[in-house]
Design a protein around this motif. Structure first.
Motif, short mmCIF file in Angstrom:
data_model
loop_
_atom_site.label_atom_id
_atom_site.label_comp_id
_atom_site.label_asym_id
_atom_site.label_seq_id
_atom_site.Cartn_x
_atom_site.Cartn_y
_atom_site.Cartn_z
N LEU A 22 0.84 -1.19 0.00
CA LEU A 22 0.00 0.00 0.00
C LEU A 22 0.88 1.25 0.00
CD1 LEU A 22 -2.78 1.41 0.25
CD2 LEU A 22 -2.50 1.23 2.73
N ALA A 23 1.91 1.25 0.83
CA ALA A 23 2.81 2.41 0.91
C ALA A 23 3.56 2.64 -0.40
CB ALA A 23 3.80 2.23 2.05
N ASP A 24 3.89 1.54 -1.11
CA ASP A 24 4.61 1.64 -2.39
C ASP A 24 3.69 1.99 -3.56
OD1 ASP A 24 6.91 0.92 -1.09
OD2 ASP A 24 6.95 -1.13 -1.86
N GLY A 25 2.39 1.91 -3.35
CA GLY A 25 1.45 2.17 -4.43
C GLY A 25 1.13 0.96 -5.28
N ARG A 26 1.53 -0.23 -4.85
CA ARG A 26 1.21 -1.44 -5.59
C ARG A 26 -0.21 -1.91 -5.33
NH1 ARG A 26 5.43 -5.42 -3.73
NH2 ARG A 26 5.66 -3.99 -2.01
N LEU A 27 -0.81 -1.44 -4.24
CA LEU A 27 -2.20 -1.73 -3.93
C LEU A 27 -2.95 -0.42 -3.70
CD1 LEU A 27 -2.03 -4.65 -1.29
CD2 LEU A 27 -2.70 -4.82 -3.69
N THR A 28 -4.21 -0.40 -4.12
CA THR A 28 -5.05 0.75 -3.81
C THR A 28 -5.57 0.59 -2.38
OG1 THR A 28 -7.08 -0.29 -4.57
CG2 THR A 28 -5.79 0.92 -6.22
N ILE A 29 -6.17 1.62 -1.86
CA ILE A 29 -6.71 1.56 -0.50
C ILE A 29 -7.81 0.51 -0.43
CG2 ILE A 29 -8.01 2.86 1.23
CD1 ILE A 29 -6.41 5.33 0.39
N ASP A 30 -8.65 0.43 -1.46
CA ASP A 30 -9.73 -0.57 -1.46
C ASP A 30 -9.18 -2.00 -1.52
OD1 ASP A 30 -11.64 1.42 -1.33
OD2 ASP A 30 -11.91 1.50 -3.52
N GLU A 31 -8.16 -2.20 -2.37
CA GLU A 31 -7.56 -3.53 -2.45
C GLU A 31 -6.91 -3.92 -1.12
OE1 GLU A 31 -6.06 -3.98 -7.06
OE2 GLU A 31 -4.95 -2.63 -5.74
N HIS A 32 -6.23 -2.96 -0.52
CA HIS A 32 -5.58 -3.22 0.77
C HIS A 32 -6.62 -3.59 1.82
CE1 HIS A 32 -3.92 -2.00 4.71
NE2 HIS A 32 -2.87 -2.68 4.27
N ALA A 33 -7.72 -2.84 1.87
CA ALA A 33 -8.77 -3.10 2.87
C ALA A 33 -9.37 -4.50 2.66
CB ALA A 33 -9.85 -2.04 2.78
N GLU A 34 -9.63 -4.86 1.41
CA GLU A 34 -10.22 -6.17 1.12
C GLU A 34 -9.27 -7.30 1.50
OE1 GLU A 34 -10.90 -9.16 -2.55
OE2 GLU A 34 -10.60 -7.04 -3.02
N ARG A 35 -8.00 -7.17 1.12
CA ARG A 35 -7.04 -8.24 1.42
C ARG A 35 -6.75 -8.33 2.92
NH1 ARG A 35 -2.53 -8.74 -3.37
NH2 ARG A 35 -3.94 -8.35 -5.11
N THR A 36 -6.69 -7.19 3.58
CA THR A 36 -6.43 -7.21 5.02
C THR A 36 -7.58 -7.89 5.76
OG1 THR A 36 -5.11 -5.20 4.84
CG2 THR A 36 -5.91 -5.77 7.02
N GLU A 37 -8.78 -7.64 5.32
CA GLU A 37 -9.94 -8.30 5.93
C GLU A 37 -9.84 -9.82 5.74
OE1 GLU A 37 -14.71 -8.52 5.07
OE2 GLU A 37 -13.71 -6.57 4.86
N ARG A 38 -9.41 -10.25 4.56
CA ARG A 38 -9.24 -11.68 4.29
C ARG A 38 -8.09 -12.28 5.11
NH1 ARG A 38 -8.99 -12.03 -2.01
NH2 ARG A 38 -8.33 -14.14 -1.52
N VAL A 39 -7.04 -11.47 5.38
CA VAL A 39 -5.92 -11.95 6.19
C VAL A 39 -6.40 -12.31 7.59
CG1 VAL A 39 -3.84 -11.19 7.42
CG2 VAL A 39 -4.04 -10.80 4.98
N TYR A 40 -7.12 -11.40 8.21
CA TYR A 40 -7.54 -11.64 9.60
C TYR A 40 -8.67 -12.65 9.71
CZ TYR A 40 -4.24 -8.09 10.81
OH TYR A 40 -3.06 -7.40 10.98
N ALA A 41 -9.31 -12.98 8.58
CA ALA A 41 -10.33 -14.03 8.59
C ALA A 41 -9.75 -15.39 8.22
CB ALA A 41 -11.44 -13.67 7.60
N ALA A 42 -8.51 -15.43 7.79
CA ALA A 42 -7.88 -16.68 7.34
C ALA A 42 -7.71 -17.66 8.49
CB ALA A 42 -6.53 -16.38 6.70
#
Length: 189
Positions: A22-42
């Protein structure tokens, strides 16, 4: 292997990679939020591995679930970090060096076998305290240097297969002075 349960530390490793992307700009804020939610649900390591696959090469992934053979031909191959060691892992060292760092690895069973084929090559293992390393393979003009600190009921890494003009070295990292003094004091009690 993908069905092994993920720990909180595993989830944090993946979340850190996502924050960096996210900091490097490889992910958008929406993509980061979606993936982070999936991380903590894994729940399993398999759930976590796909979340960062497009963010870097395989060797830089925070968790590696890979049962492909490890081979080094006229070079060096290193596997380290958080990875899952399958019950049987084929190794090939053809005038090359295979280095396996098991300090953060997850052993699928208490007894795993490294099925080695070594011709003029080397196998280097770095294991944590408590892991026993047994070299049971056939050797021809090869050397074995095993210096580990196994526990009676600890896991075992067996190195089988065939080694010709090769070497196997297994080490436990040196302990700090503080750890050695603490052990001596505990033994006196």
């Amino acid at each position: 292997m993908r069905e092994l349960r993920a720990s909180d530390a595993d989830r944090e490793r993946v979340a850190a990679v996502l924050r960096e992307a996210l900091a490097d700009g490889r992910l958008t804020i929406d993509e980061h939020a979606e993936r982070t939610e999936r991380v903590y649900a894994a729940r399993t390591l398999g759930d976590l591995t796909g979340l960062t696959a497009d963010l870097g090469p395989q060797e830089t992934q925070p968790i590696l679930v890979d049962d492909r053979p490890v081979s080094a031909m006229f070079g060096r191959m290193r596997r380290e970090g958080r990875w899952v060691v399958p019950v049987r892992l084929p190794l090939l060292a053809l005038f090359g060096t295979v280095e396996l760092d098991l300090r953060q690895a997850v052993l699928q069973r208490r007894h795993v076998v490294l099925d080695a084929m070594v011709l003029g090559g080397r196998i280097r293992l770095l294991v944590p305290d408590g892991v026993r390393v047994d070299v049971t393979g056939r050797t021809v003009l090869s050397t074995r240097d095993v210096r580990t600190r196994p526990y009676d009921e600890g896991p075992t890494v067996e190195i089988g297969g065939t080694m010709i003009f090769g070497s196997v070295r297994a080490r436990t990292p040196k302990r700090t002075l503080r750890d050695r003094v603490r052990d001596r004091l505990n033994r006196r009690r």
